[in-house]
Design a protein around this motif. Structure first.
Motif, PDB file in Angstrom:
ATOM      1  N   ILE A 191       0.867  -1.173   0.000  1.00 35.57           N
ATOM      2  CA  ILE A 191       0.000   0.000   0.000  1.00 35.57           C
ATOM      3  C   ILE A 191       0.906   1.226   0.000  1.00 35.57           C
ATOM      4  CG2 ILE A 191      -1.727   1.277   1.303  1.00 35.57           C
ATOM      5  CD1 ILE A 191      -2.507  -1.711   2.242  1.00 35.57           C
ATOM      6  N   ALA A 192       0.861   1.925  -1.124  1.00 33.70           N
ATOM      7  CA  ALA A 192       1.875   2.940  -1.389  1.00 33.70           C
ATOM      8  C   ALA A 192       1.684   4.171  -0.535  1.00 33.70           C
ATOM      9  CB  ALA A 192       1.866   3.308  -2.854  1.00 33.70           C
ATOM     10  N   SER A 193       2.733   4.922  -0.491  1.00 33.62           N
ATOM     11  CA  SER A 193       2.697   6.222   0.165  1.00 33.62           C
ATOM     12  C   SER A 193       1.647   7.093  -0.517  1.00 33.62           C
ATOM     13  CB  SER A 193       4.090   6.833   0.040  1.00 33.62           C
ATOM     14  OG  SER A 193       4.007   8.223   0.124  1.00 33.62           O
ATOM     15  N   GLU A 194       0.892   7.784   0.274  1.00 31.52           N
ATOM     16  CA  GLU A 194      -0.140   8.646  -0.293  1.00 31.52           C
ATOM     17  C   GLU A 194       0.484   9.931  -0.833  1.00 31.52           C
ATOM     18  OE1 GLU A 194      -3.245   7.619  -0.752  1.00 31.52           O
ATOM     19  OE2 GLU A 194      -3.618   9.538  -1.755  1.00 31.52           O
ATOM     20  N   SER A 195       1.514  10.402  -0.178  1.00 34.48           N
ATOM     21  CA  SER A 195       2.042  11.718  -0.547  1.00 34.48           C
ATOM     22  C   SER A 195       3.028  11.653  -1.714  1.00 34.48           C
ATOM     23  CB  SER A 195       2.715  12.363   0.668  1.00 34.48           C
ATOM     24  OG  SER A 195       3.865  11.631   1.010  1.00 34.48           O
ATOM     25  N   SER A 196       3.765  10.546  -1.808  1.00 35.84           N
ATOM     26  CA  SER A 196       4.736  10.464  -2.892  1.00 35.84           C
ATOM     27  C   SER A 196       4.329   9.331  -3.808  1.00 35.84           C
ATOM     28  CB  SER A 196       6.125  10.183  -2.320  1.00 35.84           C
ATOM     29  OG  SER A 196       6.921   9.610  -3.321  1.00 35.84           O
ATOM     30  N   SER A 197       3.787   9.691  -4.938  1.00 38.04           N
ATOM     31  CA  SER A 197       3.185   8.647  -5.772  1.00 38.04           C
ATOM     32  C   SER A 197       4.221   7.835  -6.516  1.00 38.04           C
ATOM     33  CB  SER A 197       2.227   9.279  -6.762  1.00 38.04           C
ATOM     34  OG  SER A 197       2.939  10.152  -7.611  1.00 38.04           O
TER      35      SER A 197
ATOM     36  N   ASN B  77      10.001 -11.592  -4.229  1.00 41.17           N
ATOM     37  CA  ASN B  77       8.551 -11.642  -4.038  1.00 41.17           C
ATOM     38  C   ASN B  77       7.830 -11.156  -5.287  1.00 41.17           C
ATOM     39  OD1 ASN B  77       8.299 -12.109  -0.958  1.00 41.17           O
ATOM     40  ND2 ASN B  77       9.788 -10.448  -1.129  1.00 41.17           N
ATOM     41  N   SER B  78       6.541 -11.431  -5.368  1.00 40.90           N
ATOM     42  CA  SER B  78       5.698 -10.750  -6.341  1.00 40.90           C
ATOM     43  C   SER B  78       4.803  -9.789  -5.564  1.00 40.90           C
ATOM     44  CB  SER B  78       4.881 -11.742  -7.163  1.00 40.90           C
ATOM     45  OG  SER B  78       4.040 -12.500  -6.327  1.00 40.90           O
ATOM     46  N   VAL B  79       4.257  -8.816  -6.261  1.00 41.93           N
ATOM     47  CA  VAL B  79       3.609  -7.705  -5.567  1.00 41.93           C
ATOM     48  C   VAL B  79       2.256  -7.379  -6.174  1.00 41.93           C
ATOM     49  CG1 VAL B  79       3.865  -5.280  -4.883  1.00 41.93           C
ATOM     50  CG2 VAL B  79       5.887  -6.702  -5.168  1.00 41.93           C
ATOM     51  N   VAL B  80       1.318  -7.069  -5.311  1.00 39.21           N
ATOM     52  CA  VAL B  80       0.108  -6.383  -5.743  1.00 39.21           C
ATOM     53  C   VAL B  80       0.123  -5.041  -5.023  1.00 39.21           C
ATOM     54  CG1 VAL B  80      -2.404  -6.383  -5.824  1.00 39.21           C
ATOM     55  CG2 VAL B  80      -1.134  -8.549  -5.974  1.00 39.21           C
ATOM     56  N   ALA B  81       0.215  -3.950  -5.790  1.00 40.63           N
ATOM     57  CA  ALA B  81       0.373  -2.640  -5.164  1.00 40.63           C
ATOM     58  C   ALA B  81      -0.857  -1.789  -5.385  1.00 40.63           C
ATOM     59  CB  ALA B  81       1.607  -1.944  -5.719  1.00 40.63           C
ATOM     60  N   LEU B  82      -1.174  -1.047  -4.367  1.00 42.32           N
ATOM     61  CA  LEU B  82      -2.255  -0.078  -4.483  1.00 42.32           C
ATOM     62  C   LEU B  82      -1.618   1.307  -4.567  1.00 42.32           C
ATOM     63  CD1 LEU B  82      -5.285   0.605  -4.414  1.00 42.32           C
ATOM     64  CD2 LEU B  82      -5.099   0.734  -1.919  1.00 42.32           C
ATOM     65  N   ALA B  83      -1.972   2.018  -5.643  1.00 39.74           N
ATOM     66  CA  ALA B  83      -1.354   3.329  -5.873  1.00 39.74           C
ATOM     67  C   ALA B  83      -1.933   4.363  -4.918  1.00 39.74           C
ATOM     68  CB  ALA B  83      -1.601   3.752  -7.317  1.00 39.74           C
ATOM     69  N   SER B  84      -1.226   5.454  -4.820  1.00 40.68           N
ATOM     70  CA  SER B  84      -1.727   6.593  -4.056  1.00 40.68           C
ATOM     71  C   SER B  84      -3.107   6.960  -4.592  1.00 40.68           C
ATOM     72  CB  SER B  84      -0.748   7.759  -4.211  1.00 40.68           C
ATOM     73  OG  SER B  84      -1.378   8.965  -3.866  1.00 40.68           O
ATOM     74  N   GLU B  85      -4.042   7.129  -3.686  1.00 37.39           N
ATOM     75  CA  GLU B  85      -5.416   7.397  -4.119  1.00 37.39           C
ATOM     76  C   GLU B  85      -5.523   8.766  -4.793  1.00 37.39           C
ATOM     77  OE1 GLU B  85      -8.227   6.621  -0.983  1.00 37.39           O
ATOM     78  OE2 GLU B  85      -9.672   8.043  -1.810  1.00 37.39           O
ATOM     79  N   SER B  86      -4.851   9.729  -4.203  1.00 40.34           N
ATOM     80  CA  SER B  86      -4.973  11.087  -4.738  1.00 40.34           C
ATOM     81  C   SER B  86      -4.007  11.343  -5.898  1.00 40.34           C
ATOM     82  CB  SER B  86      -4.750  12.109  -3.628  1.00 40.34           C
ATOM     83  OG  SER B  86      -3.464  11.910  -3.061  1.00 40.34           O
ATOM     84  N   LYS B  87      -2.984  10.511  -5.998  1.00 45.60           N
ATOM     85  CA  LYS B  87      -1.962  10.733  -7.047  1.00 45.60           C
ATOM     86  C   LYS B  87      -1.654   9.433  -7.783  1.00 45.60           C
ATOM     87  CE  LYS B  87       0.143  14.307  -4.227  1.00 45.60           C
ATOM     88  NZ  LYS B  87       1.266  14.681  -3.387  1.00 45.60           N
TER      89      LYS B  87
ATOM     90  N   VAL C 115      -2.207 -14.039   0.588  1.00 42.78           N
ATOM     91  CA  VAL C 115      -1.181 -12.989   0.586  1.00 42.78           C
ATOM     92  C   VAL C 115      -0.283 -13.238   1.791  1.00 42.78           C
ATOM     93  CG1 VAL C 115      -0.765 -10.515   0.871  1.00 42.78           C
ATOM     94  CG2 VAL C 115      -2.642 -11.311  -0.590  1.00 42.78           C
ATOM     95  N   ASN C 116       1.031 -13.289   1.570  1.00 49.58           N
ATOM     96  CA  ASN C 116       1.934 -13.654   2.657  1.00 49.58           C
ATOM     97  C   ASN C 116       2.367 -12.475   3.515  1.00 49.58           C
ATOM     98  OD1 ASN C 116       2.756 -15.540   0.075  1.00 49.58           O
ATOM     99  ND2 ASN C 116       2.606 -16.658   1.999  1.00 49.58           N
ATOM    100  N   ALA C 117       2.447 -11.317   2.889  1.00 48.70           N
ATOM    101  CA  ALA C 117       2.940 -10.169   3.653  1.00 48.70           C
ATOM    102  C   ALA C 117       2.272  -8.910   3.135  1.00 48.70           C
ATOM    103  CB  ALA C 117       4.455 -10.039   3.509  1.00 48.70           C
ATOM    104  N   LEU C 118       2.225  -7.929   3.998  1.00 52.76           N
ATOM    105  CA  LEU C 118       1.616  -6.679   3.625  1.00 52.76           C
ATOM    106  C   LEU C 118       2.540  -5.555   4.062  1.00 52.76           C
ATOM    107  CD1 LEU C 118      -2.081  -5.817   3.906  1.00 52.76           C
ATOM    108  CD2 LEU C 118      -0.389  -4.154   4.620  1.00 52.76           C
ATOM    109  N   VAL C 119       2.859  -4.689   3.119  1.00 57.46           N
ATOM    110  CA  VAL C 119       3.738  -3.585   3.473  1.00 57.46           C
ATOM    111  C   VAL C 119       2.981  -2.290   3.250  1.00 57.46           C
ATOM    112  CG1 VAL C 119       4.863  -3.886   1.223  1.00 57.46           C
ATOM    113  CG2 VAL C 119       5.940  -2.465   2.946  1.00 57.46           C
ATOM    114  N   TYR C 120       3.038  -1.464   4.260  1.00 61.13           N
ATOM    115  CA  TYR C 120       2.283  -0.220   4.237  1.00 61.13           C
ATOM    116  C   TYR C 120       3.238   0.933   4.456  1.00 61.13           C
ATOM    117  CZ  TYR C 120      -0.665   3.548   6.074  1.00 61.13           C
ATOM    118  OH  TYR C 120      -1.272   4.758   6.309  1.00 61.13           O
ATOM    119  N   CYS C 121       3.112   1.928   3.622  1.00 62.66           N
ATOM    120  CA  CYS C 121       3.940   3.113   3.811  1.00 62.66           C
ATOM    121  C   CYS C 121       3.011   4.275   4.111  1.00 62.66           C
ATOM    122  CB  CYS C 121       4.762   3.381   2.552  1.00 62.66           C
ATOM    123  SG  CYS C 121       5.663   4.934   2.632  1.00 62.66           S
TER     124      CYS C 121
END
Lengths: 484, 298, 290
Positions: C148-154, C170-180, C221-227
């Motif tokens: 789950i990506a940083s909201e401020s730095s897209s 690893n392989s990744v499923v990423a969620l982009a910054s909602e506002s950017k 999903v094995n791991a979740l990384v949040y910024c």
């Protein structure tokens, strides 16, 4: 023909003496370097599972007692963490030595309280516990070398909750790294096996540890929950069931508590046709019947290549006939008492499930004592991944045997579990070993061996077997804060 | 299995160490110990294999075999006297009707470095002199050269020559180099007519160990599971203490079972073991630690 | 007559393809004149399937090969600097900060490209056990990582999470910054052009509030990384992750966006330690019992 002998070469009782052990009738809580009565005044019994006789009564710590223990640990933290690291290490070295000196007493108490064979507590549990303290003692003043380019500091107060299968050894696994890294500790042993941890408290007193560095509170799940939920605890280390592990992860979500979990397993142990079959059979026996199968990393799912299935099962059946089941204090006992009545009921439930699912059950023909909790070594053949006894952790001396044909089939099946603690593979071919060891999803892989442990060797699981490692350089991370 | 392809299973040495560690951790006490000591005595092949062997020496040893310790009449005799072929008739005469057998080492013992002809003659000499059992050596040189068929044929030929005498095949395990090789040699011997497989000649420093014996017992067990036929085992050399002998018995019990715990199926090749067993036996019977001065040396 | 501008359609990236969201929904990030896919739970599910399918062969690539592919990402980004800067400007960056972020991002890919074939040496060990065994510990990728990506730095935040995850196999499923969200899709195009196998990285756009609990509760999903610094979100992620004991890594934005966003410990955080034992025969050695 020379004279023929009658075959009377049968085991005579060889009980380890209990004469030299010193146990109190009643144990209080070890808090702030003193033995303190529980606020509630409540005590519970701890019994010998081999005789069902009471050994001692032990304080039942409530939330208030835990609070007192955390406060004592907090109070001690500053002094302990600021002690020159080398001095901290010296306390641990001293502790290791005292455990070695009292090894025999500790081994007997471990077998009395938990039901494990004296051969194992004497040769494995206690020596390894001492080795863990000895290994970690030396880390205390060398932590900077373990994490290059990173500055480290202790976390604070560590809450540690340990299981009943290796009472002293698990206490050592938890305490040694925590203390070496400069934390103070509130440790809760399991309610059915508290005695060696309490003896350890006495040894910690004898070693002259500063008050409050180690606090030992006894009790059941509620006591554990009080530690987990205490707001002034910085770290929770838990070894036990996956179910409770998940509860702890949820319970600590709102806090900054660092968490390590060492949980259940359902290890695959795989025998290929080109293996050293006789040693593999021995390894399978050690893999599942060690400590009555009360081992999270037990090799409970045996996969045998179809071409050697008959040979392996014939030899396994013959071998379990040789296992001596009975008095844990007898030096010849291979399988002691099941740890508690509750655990025996769980195991028996699974034996019924296995039979109901139509699997072929084979048990040793040995006799078991009338009193106490016992389970004969058991093998189920004709098992499949769909059987419940293959999917669920039984935590008893019960082996489920499946066959396989090819490498890809067995890798897929071995990994077909929510757990990922350990796995075993038996083959004489080196490249096949590395193929398997890299494909198996588990934290510890034993190739041509099983159930080996060492303080230098990190232990811990993938997936629902928990996270974090214990032992080795990798185990230190769990007890340190990183300033990055 | 008369071809050159002997496909013996691999042996893991560390696994064998673990197994032996468990065996030696066994506690053999009280009644079990007494029974074990008696059993061990009955399984001894009392041995003298020296260039200096004389009629006198062999005769004395035969006396010893029949009078282990007259203080304890319940004690058995040893199983056999083991001598060179030239001493077989001496031993035979000295032992008379005692029931103690006479075993002779043959086939250019201990090196085996001779022709088949010489080995057959050697064997026949022993048999003609009345040997009940023949202890042959395998051709280790040929074995290490990979000539398994040669070794196999030699064993089969000697076996044929033995007639009713039981054949012990000495592998000289200390020269074979690895436990895998010990297993392979065991299988060759077993599949080509050995009645016994035996570890060592006693003529090199590396003699019998529990580890090597364990591997050989596994070969015997695998053969039994395949064919239903029993093969006997004889560790030889280096076994001089009762405690070690008892561990051997424990090993046999756990790997092969009680069926093998008679002197028909298990022997110790030893010269000084008997007195230590007697020492321990006397301690178990009368209490107190014993002195070797009270037991005859022959 | 002025030439009519060709507008870009921003789609999501799953399994090496650029589908629209299966839900057919879209949203308009504040102040940006584009329709962005509002990904659904099903899109996430599909992305996890793609990520799972791609993971083991990605992990099986040689470290050298992974390293080259990460470097290739930097090369291709370099060629598209202008596009990334333009999108950052559209998302509200100043010209200076847009340029700085693109530069930092490209350099960060180069930085992690260099780690691919080194972190294992740093973190693995041969353990001197007391018994006669060879015992070693090494890192293995956790598997499928939800990021789950940083909201401020897209761009920099997202790239760092992805680079650390895939550098470690690893392989990744990423969620982009909602506002950017714009850069994320362009980054997907870069990855798609860079020899990164389809499915190794997957991008969703949409609303974090809708998707977070799906990310954390998915059992495969094995791991979740949040910024990010939103403690409520972290709490929710931790609580719902317990169902399969997902490994949760929450990093403050300052950590990822600053200098400390360059660290091999971010790679090891998304790896498991595997320890292997094998007997060591002692024949021929001193003290051999044979």
């Amino acid at each position: 023909m020379a004279t023929k002998n009658k075959n009377t070469f049968e085991f005579a009782p060889a009980p380890e003496s209990t004469g030299h052990i010193q146990l109190r009738d009643q144990y209080d809580l070890f808090i702030g370097g003193k033995w303190i009565k529980p606020k509630s005044g409540k005590y519970f019994k701890t019994i010998n599972p081999a005789t069902e006789k009471q050994i001692a009564t032990v304080a039942d710590a409530s939330e208030k007692d835990v609070d007192l223990a955390v406060k004592a640990a907090r109070k001690a933290f500053k002094g302990w963490s600021q002690l020159p690291a080398r001095e901290r290490g010296k306390y641990l070295f001293r502790l290791a030595r005292l455990i070695q000196e009292k090894a025999r007493e500790l081994a007997v108490i471990e077998s009395l309280d938990g039901g494990k064979p004296i051969r194992e507590s004497r040769d494995i549990d206690i020596p390894l516990a001492a080795a863990h303290f000895f290994y970690h003692a030396g880390w205390a003043d060398k932590l900077d070398y373990a994490f290059p380019n990173r500055s480290v500091e202790p976390l604070g107060v560590a809450g540690q909750i340990i299981p009943w299968n290796f009472p002293l050894l698990m206490a050592a696994w938890k305490l040694a790294p925590a203390l070496a890294c400069g934390n103070t500790v509130v440790l809760k042993p399991a309610e059915t096996t508290p005695l060696t941890a309490l003896k350890l408290a006495e040894i910690i007193e004898e070693a002259g540890f500063p008050e409050g560095v180690v606090n030992i509170v006894t009790g059941a799940g509620k006591t554990g929950a009080a530690i987990v939920n205490h707001p002034d605890v910085n770290k929770i280390a838990f070894t036990g069931s996956t179910e409770v592990g998940k509860l702890i992860q949820r319970a600590t979500a709102a806090s900054d508590k660092k968490l390590t979990l060492e949980l259940g397993g359902k290890a695959a142990n795989i025998i290929f046709e080109d293996a050293a079959i006789n040693q593999a059979v021995e390894g399978v026996i050690n893999g599942i019947y060690f400590n009555q199968g009360h081992v999270c990393c037990a090799g409970s799912r045996l996969f045998v290549q179809e071409s050697v299935f008959d040979e392996v099962t014939t030899k396994l059946k013959a071998r379990i006939e040789n296992l001596v089941v009975g008095d844990p204090l007898d030096k010849n006992t291979d399988i002691g008492a099941i740890n508690s009545k509750g655990q025996l009921e769980t195991i028996n439930k699974y034996l019924e499930i296995g039979k109901d699912e139509g699997l072929e059950m084979f048990q040793s023909s040995c006799a078991v004592p009338k009193k106490g909790f016992w389970c004969k070594p058991t093998i189920f053949t004709g098992a499949a991944q769909s059987n419940r006894i293959v999917q669920e952790e039984i935590f008893g001396p019960v082996l489920a045997v499946q066959t396989f044909r090819t490498i890809s089939e067995v890798v897929q099946k071995a990994n077909n579990t929510p757990y990922g603690l350990s796995a075993g593979v038996w083959t004489d071919k080196g490249s096949k070993i590395f193929n398997l060891t890299s494909q198996l999803r588990a934290g510890v892989i034993w190739a041509n061996t099983f159930n080996k442990f060492d303080p230098t060797s990190p232990f811990g699981g993938y997936k629902e077997s928990g996270f974090g490692r214990e032992g080795g350089i990798h185990g230190l991370e769990a007890y340190l804060k990183f300033n990055d | 299995m008369q071809t050159s392809k002997y496909s013996s299973p691999p042996v893991d040495q560390v696994g064998i160490e673990d197994r032996i560690a468990r065996i030696t951790a066994r506690s053999i006490k009280s009644s079990m110990k007494v029974e074990g000591l008696k059993m061990a005595l009955s399984m001894i092949d009392l041995t003298t294999l020296e260039g200096a062997d004389t009629v006198g020496k062999v005769t004395q040893l035969c006396t010893k075999a029949q009078h282990l310790c007259d203080e304890f009449p319940e004690l058995p005799n040893v199983a056999a006297i083991c001598v060179y072929p030239s001493m077989v008739n001496v031993a035979k005469q000295a032992l008379g009707e005692s029931g103690v057998k006479v075993a002779a080492v043959a086939t250019a013992f201990p090196s085996g470095q001779s022709s088949l002809e010489v080995k057959l003659t050697d064997t026949k000499l022993a048999l003609d002199n009345g040997a009940d059992e023949i202890d042959m050596v395998i051709s280790r040189g040929k074995f290490l050269q990979g000539e398994c068929n040669f070794v196999a044929d030699e064993i089969a030929t000697i076996k044929e020559a033995c007639g009713k005498a039981r054949l012990k095949v000495i592998l000289e395990t200390g020269e074979l180099g690895s436990l895998d090789q010990v297993r392979k040699a065991s299988d060759i011997a077993i599949y080509n007519g050995a009645d016994f497989i035996k570890t060592s000649t006693g003529k090199i420093p590396k003699a019998a160990t529990l580890h090597v014996t364990c591997v050989m017992l596994e070969a015997i067990r695998d053969y039994y599971l395949t064919t239903g036929k029993m093969i006997a085992m004889k560790p030889a050399g280096g076994i001089s203490k009762s405690k070690l002998a008892l561990h051997y018995l424990m090993l046999v019990k756990e790997v092969l079972g009680d069926k093998w715990l008679t002197n028909e199926w298990f022997r110790f090749g030893a010269s000084s073991l008997a007195n230590d067993v007697l020492l321990q036996y006397r301690k178990a019977q009368v209490g107190g630690y014993q002195s070797p001065d009270y037991f005859s040396i022959d | 007559m002025a030439r009519l501008e060709i507008k870009k359609t921003y789609k999501i990236y799953i399994g090496g393809k650029f589908p629209r969201t299966e839900s057919g929904r879209f949203y308009n990030p504040k102040g940006i004149d584009v329709n962005v896919c509002l990904s659904s739970r099903k899109d996430f599910r599909n992305a996890v399937v793609a990520a799972r399918a791609a993971q083991s062969s990605w992990a099986g690539r040689s470290a050298y090969n992974r390293s080259q592919i990460l470097y290739r990402i930097a090369e291709i980004m370099e060629g598209r600097r202008a596009q990334f800067i333009e999108e950052l400007l559209q998302q509200g960056s100043t010209k200076k900060s847009a340029e700085d972020e693109v530069n930092a991002t490209i350099d960060r890919w180069v930085y992690y490209a260099g780690w691919c074939d080194k972190y294992q040496q740093l973190f693995s060990s041969v353990n001197p056990v007391a018994s006669s065994h060879f015992n070693f510990s090494q890192l293995e990728p956790m598997g499928v990582v939800a990021a789950i990506a940083s909201e401020s730095s897209s761009l920099l935040g997202l790239s760092t999470l992805i680079a650390t995850a895939i550098a470690g196999g690893n392989s990744v499923v990423a969620l982009a910054s909602e506002s950017k969200p714009l850069c994320s899709i362009t980054l997907a195009e870069v990855l798609n052009d860079s020899d990164v196998p389809g499915g190794v990285v997957n991008f969703l756009t949409g609303k974090a509030d809708e998707l977070l609990s799906h990310f954390s509760s998915h059992m495969d999903v094995n791991a979740l990384v949040y910024c990010g610094n939103d403690s409520k979100k972290i709490l929710k992620l931790k609580e719902t992750s317990a169902d399969n004991l997902k490994r949760i890594r929450a990093y403050a934005e300052e950590r990822i966006l600053g200098e400390k966003g360059e660290s091999p410990y971010l790679i090891s955080d998304l790896n498991e330690v595997k320890t292997t034992w094998h007997p060591v025969e002692k024949i021929g050695a001193a003290g051999s019992s044979y």
